[in-house]
Design a protein around this motif. Structure first.
Motif, PDB file in Angstrom:
ATOM      1  N   SER A   1       0.945  -1.172  -0.212  1.00  0.00           N
ATOM      2  CA  SER A   1       0.193   0.177  -0.251  1.00  0.00           C
ATOM      3  C   SER A   1       0.758   1.467   0.003  1.00  0.00           C
ATOM      4  N   TYR A   2       1.972   1.225   0.360  1.00  0.00           N
ATOM      5  CA  TYR A   2       2.761   2.110  -0.063  1.00  0.00           C
ATOM      6  C   TYR A   2       3.342   2.640  -0.541  1.00  0.00           C
ATOM      7  N   THR A   3       4.059   3.257  -1.366  1.00  0.00           N
ATOM      8  CA  THR A   3       5.448   3.995  -2.343  1.00  0.00           C
ATOM      9  C   THR A   3       6.063   4.155  -1.758  1.00  0.00           C
ATOM     10  N   MET A   4       7.532   3.362  -2.560  1.00  0.00           N
ATOM     11  CA  MET A   4       8.884   3.172  -1.607  1.00  0.00           C
ATOM     12  C   MET A   4       9.642   4.019  -2.608  1.00  0.00           C
ATOM     13  N   ALA A   5      10.649   4.785  -1.913  1.00  0.00           N
ATOM     14  CA  ALA A   5      12.018   5.197  -2.093  1.00  0.00           C
ATOM     15  C   ALA A   5      12.951   5.621  -1.806  1.00  0.00           C
TER      16      ALA A   5
ATOM     17  N   SER B   1       2.690  -0.747  -6.879  1.00  0.00           N
ATOM     18  CA  SER B   1       2.418  -2.281  -7.596  1.00  0.00           C
ATOM     19  C   SER B   1       3.900  -2.305  -8.427  1.00  0.00           C
ATOM     20  N   GLY B   2       4.869  -1.858  -8.648  1.00  0.00           N
ATOM     21  CA  GLY B   2       6.032  -1.020  -8.839  1.00  0.00           C
ATOM     22  C   GLY B   2       5.701  -0.960 -10.337  1.00  0.00           C
TER      23      GLY B   2
ATOM     24  N   VAL C   1      21.238  10.194 -11.249  1.00  0.00           N
ATOM     25  CA  VAL C   1      21.637   8.588 -11.498  1.00  0.00           C
ATOM     26  C   VAL C   1      20.499   7.738 -13.078  1.00  0.00           C
ATOM     27  N   LYS C   2      20.148   8.436 -13.840  1.00  0.00           N
ATOM     28  CA  LYS C   2      19.571   7.392 -14.547  1.00  0.00           C
ATOM     29  C   LYS C   2      20.310   6.890 -15.108  1.00  0.00           C
ATOM     30  N   GLY C   3      20.163   5.878 -15.673  1.00  0.00           N
ATOM     31  CA  GLY C   3      20.595   4.815 -16.823  1.00  0.00           C
ATOM     32  C   GLY C   3      21.901   4.319 -15.176  1.00  0.00           C
ATOM     33  N   ARG C   4      21.976   4.378 -14.120  1.00  0.00           N
ATOM     34  CA  ARG C   4      22.980   3.818 -13.324  1.00  0.00           C
ATOM     35  C   ARG C   4      21.782   3.276 -12.116  1.00  0.00           C
ATOM     36  N   PHE C   5      21.505   3.748 -11.781  1.00  0.00           N
ATOM     37  CA  PHE C   5      20.326   3.010 -10.651  1.00  0.00           C
ATOM     38  C   PHE C   5      19.503   2.634 -11.221  1.00  0.00           C
ATOM     39  N   ALA C   6      18.440   1.308 -10.658  1.00  0.00           N
ATOM     40  CA  ALA C   6      17.345   0.621 -10.658  1.00  0.00           C
ATOM     41  C   ALA C   6      16.420   0.290  -9.226  1.00  0.00           C
ATOM     42  N   ILE C   7      15.147   1.188  -9.651  1.00  0.00           N
ATOM     43  CA  ILE C   7      15.384   0.735  -7.827  1.00  0.00           C
ATOM     44  C   ILE C   7      13.241  -0.079  -8.249  1.00  0.00           C
TER      45      ILE C   7
ATOM     46  N   THR D   1       9.899  -6.555   0.011  1.00  0.00           N
ATOM     47  CA  THR D   1      11.459  -5.382   0.351  1.00  0.00           C
ATOM     48  C   THR D   1      11.426  -4.323  -0.893  1.00  0.00           C
ATOM     49  N   VAL D   2      12.207  -3.457  -0.700  1.00  0.00           N
ATOM     50  CA  VAL D   2      12.422  -2.438  -2.137  1.00  0.00           C
ATOM     51  C   VAL D   2      14.151  -3.158  -2.364  1.00  0.00           C
ATOM     52  N   TYR D   3      14.355  -2.440  -3.400  1.00  0.00           N
ATOM     53  CA  TYR D   3      16.039  -2.969  -3.333  1.00  0.00           C
ATOM     54  C   TYR D   3      16.204  -1.313  -4.312  1.00  0.00           C
ATOM     55  N   LEU D   4      17.587  -1.885  -4.525  1.00  0.00           N
ATOM     56  CA  LEU D   4      18.572  -0.003  -4.894  1.00  0.00           C
ATOM     57  C   LEU D   4      19.702  -1.049  -6.333  1.00  0.00           C
TER      58      LEU D   4
END
Length: 125
Positions: free
Chosen positions: A33-37, A56-57, A66-72, A80-83
């Motif tokens: 139910s939560y946006t993650m950041a 929902s992802g 970080v665009k093109g280098r990081f992925a959430i 669990t959320v990942y970076l």
């Protein structure tokens, strides 16, 4: 009580990669139910938005640097959320914190309800 616990930080050379994780828990906390950041804060600097992901992802958002280098990403079954951080640069050095919000993704720290303690990422040149 909601807990967000980050892991995966460390020391890496420029050009290297790290994968951060943030595990959420709480008796009444419904992760899906939560946006993650992810936010980060370097010494002497203000907290900076890095990336966010919808409940929902299906949608993700990034700061330009970080665009093109990081992925959430997120796994709602594992709370669990990942970076994933690739091609790391010395300027990525900071404490990285995850955060949870009941609203749509924003870049404003004040809109996030829960925060983790953070994990240190240090990129050497």
């Amino acid at each position: 009580q909601v807990q967000l616990v980050e892991s995966g930080g460390g020391l890496v050379q420029a050009g290297g990669s790290l994968r951060l994780s943030c595990a959420a828990s709480g008796r009444t906390f419904r992760f899906s139910s939560y946006t993650m950041a992810w936010f980060r804060q370097a010494p002497g600097k203000e907290r900076e938005f890095v990336a966010a992901i919808t409940r929902s992802g299906s949608s993700t958002y990034y700061t330009d640097s970080v665009k093109g280098r990081f992925a959430i990403s997120r796994d709602n079954a594992k709370n669990t959320v990942y970076l994933q951080m690739n091609s790391l640069k010395p300027e990525d050095t900071a404490v990285y914190c995850c955060a949870a919000s009941t609203t749509i993704p924003t870049t404003t720290p004040g809109t996030y309800n829960y925060w983790g303690q953070g994990t240190q990422v240090t990129v050497s040149s």
